[in-house]
Design an enzyme around this catalytic site. Structure first.
Site, PDB file in Angstrom:
ATOM      1  N   ARG A 146       0.940  -0.957   0.111  1.00 32.36           N
ATOM      2  CA  ARG A 146       0.100  -0.145  -0.115  1.00 32.36           C
ATOM      3  C   ARG A 146       0.788   1.054  -0.068  1.00 32.36           C
ATOM      4  NH1 ARG A 146      -5.421  -0.054   1.427  1.00 32.36           N
ATOM      5  NH2 ARG A 146      -5.386  -1.958   2.040  1.00 32.36           N
ATOM      6  N   ARG A 201       2.503  -4.058  -7.356  1.00 31.23           N
ATOM      7  CA  ARG A 201       1.944  -4.988  -6.467  1.00 31.23           C
ATOM      8  C   ARG A 201       2.218  -6.277  -6.787  1.00 31.23           C
ATOM      9  NH1 ARG A 201      -3.929  -4.464  -3.254  1.00 31.23           N
ATOM     10  NH2 ARG A 201      -2.893  -2.605  -2.526  1.00 31.23           N
TER      11      ARG A 201
END
Length: 419
Positions: free
Chosen positions: A271, A383
């Site tokens: 994140r 990610r």
């Protein structure tokens, strides 16, 4: 933006959609009221404007007292027309605000509920049996691939450097995504990362997600959180050819403030404030949108198969949909260090919602302009390095490179830790 004809004909469908989202139905009533007020304002304006035109013709033919009376009335009407026109302008502004307050109509069959009420459609692949799995940051640091300490030193928390094989791994992954998109007929695109407010608003990102967005106040520009914004606005205020769907694959850096996520997933690169992504975007006719949505999901699964990681596909619940989405499917990859699935892709069918805001149309068989449908889907992003590193970690600290990625890393099949 909701179709006003649907609102007038089937307001209960929109109210039901709001209930499925767990949101208030009062915005539907507000929109109905604003629509009625605008139509009444337009009707009043047209009536006084018609009288004004009629009197103009009569004045040209009248004489004496009759002409004087008509001129007096003409002056009065001039003021009434201006007032009526101003009322229309105000009513249209109120209507636009009311339209922007109503999210897209949820597609039939979407699960009801919130973030935890998704439905698992399928699980694919075998979860690896790794004794005491290391997380992606530990692996990445050992490989000389990820440096969050210097990222924080230079830019603050949730920033990072990808170095050496980390940079090569991301570049290879995104290049593979672009190559796959081109194979499937998508136009590769490198998009702007700064966009005007109308582009951000048109795609639905200035509503509930406004706090996630970085804004450059001096220039009145926004940093995109996805190239979806720039791709959607590419054809704004245009009538485009949709004999076949128009498909784009946009490569861009993306920026998110991660507001409200303090203390969540702070370790590593899960994140973060900046990352790179290849995003698919399609313009098509509304009747083709369901099939196009399945195509985008299939392409995401094709990419996940290439990097050889186990994943599951979920049907996201109505209360967890963004305002533009009528339906969204997420692919979640298995993350061994967390012993859970984490989202790595999503694909949304936005039907005509975004295109109505952005005024993107096509011509139907009769040549009449109609509103297009838009869809989007993630094909690869930073990610992905998390499940790739963790699922392919070896006991000696090395990481196996998936076969499909090897050509993009100079043919190497293993990434070795630095000694």
């Amino acid at each position: 933006m909701i179709d006003l004809r649907l609102l007038r004909d089937e307001p209960d469908r929109i109210r039901d959609s709001q209930r499925k989202r767990g949101e208030s139905t009062s915005v539907v009533d507000d929109l109905l009221s604003a629509d009625e007020r605008r139509r009444a304002a337009v009707q009043s304006f047209e009536a006084v404007r018609a009288e004004q035109k009629s009197l103009g013709k009569q004045v040209a033919q009248a004489k004496g007292d009759e002409r004087a009376a008509l001129l007096t009335r003409t002056k009065e009407l001039s003021g009434e027309v201006k007032a009526a026109e101003a009322a229309v302008t105000e009513a249209e502004a109120v209507l636009r605000r009311a339209q922007f307050a109503v999210p897209n109509l949820v597609e039939d069959g979407v699960p009801e509920g919130g973030e935890d009420d998704f439905v698992v459609l399928r699980e694919v692949g075998t979860i690896p049996d790794i004794e005491k799995p290391r997380d992606h940051l530990e692996i990445g640091e050992a490989l000389g691939a990820i440096d969050t300490e210097r990222g924080a030193k230079v830019s603050g928390s949730r920033f990072y450097y990808l170095t050496g094989v980390g940079a090569l791994l991301q570049l290879g992954l995104l290049q593979m995504a672009i190559a796959q998109a081109v194979e499937h007929g998508f136009t590769p695109s490198i998009t702007p990362v700064l966009v005007k407010p109308e582009s951000m608003e048109g795609t639905g990102f200035l509503g509930a997600h406004a706090s996630e967005i970085y804004r450059l106040e001096a220039d009145d520009l926004y940093l995109v959180g996805t190239s979806e914004v720039a791709l959607a606005a590419y054809h704004s205020n245009e009538i485009i050819d949709l004999e076949q769907p128009a498909r784009f694959a946009g490569w861009s850096s993306c920026f998110r403030r991660e507001a409200g996520s303090h203390g969540r997933d702070v370790r590593g690169i899960l994140r973060v404030h900046q990352f790179d992504k290849v995003e698919m975007f399609s313009f098509c006719r509304p009747e083709e949108a369901l099939a196009e949505h399945r195509k985008l999901l299939a392409m995401e699964e094709e990419m996940l198969a290439k990097v050889e990681i186990p994943y599951r596909v979920i049907d996201v619940a109505a209360g967890d949909l963004g305002s533009s989405a009528a339906r969204k499917y997420d692919c979640e990859a298995w993350v061994p260090s967390q012993q859970r699935y984490r989202e790595v892709t999503s694909t949304s069918n936005c039907t005509t919602f975004q295109a109505r805001r952005l005024n993107i149309r096509y011509r139907d068989a009769d040549g009449r302009p109609q509103t297009a449908a838009t869809l989007n889907g993630t094909l690869a992003t930073t990610r992905w390095l998390i499940p790739i590193l963790e699922n392919h970690q070896q006991p000696d600290g090395s990481v196996r490179v998936p076969k499909a990625l090897q050509p993009y890393l100079g043919g190497r099949d293993v990434l070795e830790p630095r000694r």
